[in-house]
Design an enzyme around this catalytic site. Structure first.
Site, PDB file in Angstrom:
ATOM      1  N   SER A 278      37.142  49.259  39.925  1.00 38.98           N
ATOM      2  CA  SER A 278      37.927  48.441  40.864  1.00 38.98           C
ATOM      3  C   SER A 278      39.340  48.175  40.367  1.00 38.98           C
ATOM      4  CB  SER A 278      37.210  47.111  41.118  1.00 38.98           C
ATOM      5  OG  SER A 278      37.102  46.361  39.913  1.00 38.98           O
ATOM      6  N   GLY A 279      39.689  48.635  39.162  1.00 41.99           N
ATOM      7  CA  GLY A 279      41.067  48.536  38.710  1.00 41.99           C
ATOM      8  C   GLY A 279      41.325  47.546  37.599  1.00 41.99           C
TER       9      GLY A 279
ATOM     10  N   CYS B  29      43.001  42.027  35.023  1.00 38.48           N
ATOM     11  CA  CYS B  29      43.017  42.803  33.779  1.00 38.48           C
ATOM     12  C   CYS B  29      42.985  41.901  32.553  1.00 38.48           C
ATOM     13  CB  CYS B  29      44.275  43.676  33.727  1.00 38.48           C
ATOM     14  SG  CYS B  29      44.300  44.988  34.964  1.00 38.48           S
TER      15      CYS B  29
ATOM     16  N   HIS C  43      45.388  46.191  28.886  1.00 43.27           N
ATOM     17  CA  HIS C  43      46.714  46.821  28.791  1.00 43.27           C
ATOM     18  C   HIS C  43      47.755  45.854  28.245  1.00 43.27           C
ATOM     19  CE1 HIS C  43      48.619  44.822  32.292  1.00 43.27           C
ATOM     20  NE2 HIS C  43      47.439  44.909  32.880  1.00 43.27           N
TER      21      HIS C  43
ATOM     22  N   ASN D  26      45.087  41.152  29.692  1.00 45.96           N
ATOM     23  CA  ASN D  26      46.474  41.302  29.209  1.00 45.96           C
ATOM     24  C   ASN D  26      46.559  40.992  27.722  1.00 45.96           C
ATOM     25  OD1 ASN D  26      48.507  40.102  32.044  1.00 45.96           O
ATOM     26  ND2 ASN D  26      47.167  41.865  31.830  1.00 45.96           N
TER      27      ASN D  26
ATOM     28  N   TYR E   4      51.979  45.691  44.500  1.00 42.59           N
ATOM     29  CA  TYR E   4      53.056  45.841  43.519  1.00 42.59           C
ATOM     30  C   TYR E   4      52.998  47.236  42.904  1.00 42.59           C
ATOM     31  CZ  TYR E   4      49.116  44.787  40.430  1.00 42.59           C
ATOM     32  OH  TYR E   4      47.902  44.796  39.811  1.00 42.59           O
TER      33      TYR E   4
END
Length: 420
Positions: free
Chosen positions: A345-346, A368, A350, A370, A332
């Site tokens: 690793s990301g 993540c 956020h 959120n 995405y």
């Protein structure tokens, strides 16, 4: 990002054995001394005087030549040897003395200017404050106490090695004047792998001073990277100074340290984030007091968030998450606000306005943390690089090295990464 290099000023908390009062000022530097051989063993080993008369042609007895009376002294330079060449530029000077407490050592360059150094009267060594100039002649003067039949001083000279062609650069991730969070590790990198046999000496030459004082240690992350962390998080609003003194230091295979560096930085207020997968809530403490509780959505079962202690490594107010390169089918490309990276690793903290209805109840992210748009902005305005976040209760444990994972293990485990 704020990488320091050899342009920084030339200059952990080493535990030194207790010295007598007159050695206290020298303790920190001497703890980091490179006790190297002088590299100066090229002199003639034959005696300086070979007595004996010439044989007579007619077979007569040679006339005896009396041996000169040697000049005796209460002090002597042990190393480097007199007139030695190719001496390593950071070598300590070793001397002998019958009265060490009343002995002084002075080193001067070819112009007669005195070189700064540290005198260790217990070890009978003098060590230069920084690497000497390459290819330069220096004179050593040792002054002690005279006694009957012996004078109290001696001089000797040596020449340092030529400037090496093979050098290893040292850089600091952090720079002077930065303010970082209480979980920030000090990060030093080398331009070439440091062989294991040299790593302990490298650590001795990396001195950390915190105000107020705090216990800590270096730990090797890889052959080219070493981190320093305190036993517990840095004390809020403390000051940290570190000095890496590797100029002229032998590092194996004819490589030498290229330069020294120093860094002065500030630790900010304590700002600690704790996330529970069970409650789906983030608790934020500032200076030990809870200031906010924030609903979150973590990674869904297919892409779980990591459980462990991570550090805010980077902040981007607006960015785009693009996973299409690694996953062309399910990848995405999404605009993101208030992104704060916590793993390589990301995984990020956020804002995710699309999941606000799920936050506090259900995990729907790709790993993540959120939060709402409003809470993303609130966090982003308050965090510093180096602020810690601990996530618990997820399906996956944080892997060592997936980010600045120095706090994901105990202090005793981290100490095992040290070579001291």
């Amino acid at each position: 990002m704020g990488a320091g290099d050899e342009r920084r000023r030339e200059g952990t908390m080493n535990n030194s054995r207790v010295r007598r009062p007159w050695r206290v000022a020298a303790a920190a530097l001497i703890a980091g001394t490179v006790l190297l051989s002088s590299g100066c063993g090229h002199g003639d080993k034959t005696p300086s005087w070979q007595g004996g008369g010439d044989s007579q042609a007619d077979g007569g007895t040679a006339s005896a030549t009396p041996s000169p009376t040697p000049t005796l002294s209460t002090v002597a330079v042990v190393t480097p040897a007199a007139d030695a060449k190719d001496v390593v530029a950071i070598s300590p000077i070793k001397y002998s003395s019958e009265d060490p407490e009343n002995t002084t050592v002075t080193v001067t360059d070819a112009k007669g200017d005195e070189v700064k150094g540290v005198l260790d009267k217990d070890e009978k060594t003098w060590t230069p404050e920084k690497a000497l100039a390459y290819g330069t002649k220096y004179t050593i003067t040792v002054n002690g106490t005279a006694s009957e039949g012996k004078n109290g001083s001696t001089t000797s000279a040596f020449t340092t090695m030529a400037k090496p062609s093979k050098v290893i650069r040292v850089t600091s991730f952090l720079g002077d004047g930065q303010k970082v969070g209480v979980g920030m590790p000090l990060i030093i990198k080398f331009s070439k792998s440091i062989p294991e046999k040299y790593r302990a000496e490298v650590e001795r030459r990396m001195v950390v001073t915190a105000t107020p004082a705090q216990t800590g240690t270096w730990g090797w992350i890889s052959p080219t990277e070493v981190h320093y962390r305190p036993k517990v998080y840095w004390k809020a609003n403390s000051k940290v100074f570190y000095k890496v003194s590797l100029a002229g230091v032998p590092l194996g295979s004819d490589y030498y340290g290229k330069s020294d560096l120093t860094v002065d930085l500030n630790i900010g207020r304590s700002f600690v984030m704790t996330v529970s997968n069970k409650s789906k809530q983030m608790t934020v403490k500032e200076n030990g007091k809870v200031v906010k509780t924030i609903p979150v959505s973590l990674g869904k079962s297919a892409t779980p968030s990591s459980s462990g202690t991570m550090i805010v490594m980077d902040k981007q107010k607006h960015t785009i998450f693009d996973t299409t390169d690694t996953d062309p089918v399910n990848g995405y490309k999404t605009p993101i606000d208030f992104a704060q990276r916590i793993t390589w690793s990301g995984q990020f903290i956020h804002a995710a306005p699309w999941s606000e209805g799920k936050q506090g109840h259900t995990n729907v992210s790709h790993g993540c943390v959120n939060v709402s748009e409003a809470m993303g902005a609130w966090l982003f305005s308050r965090t510093l690089m180096g602020d810690p976040i601990t996530v618990s209760g997820t399906e996956e444990k944080l892997k060592d090295g997936n980010g600045w994972t120095d706090w994901n293990i105990s202090y005793d485990q981290f100490k095992k990464k040290s070579y001291l």
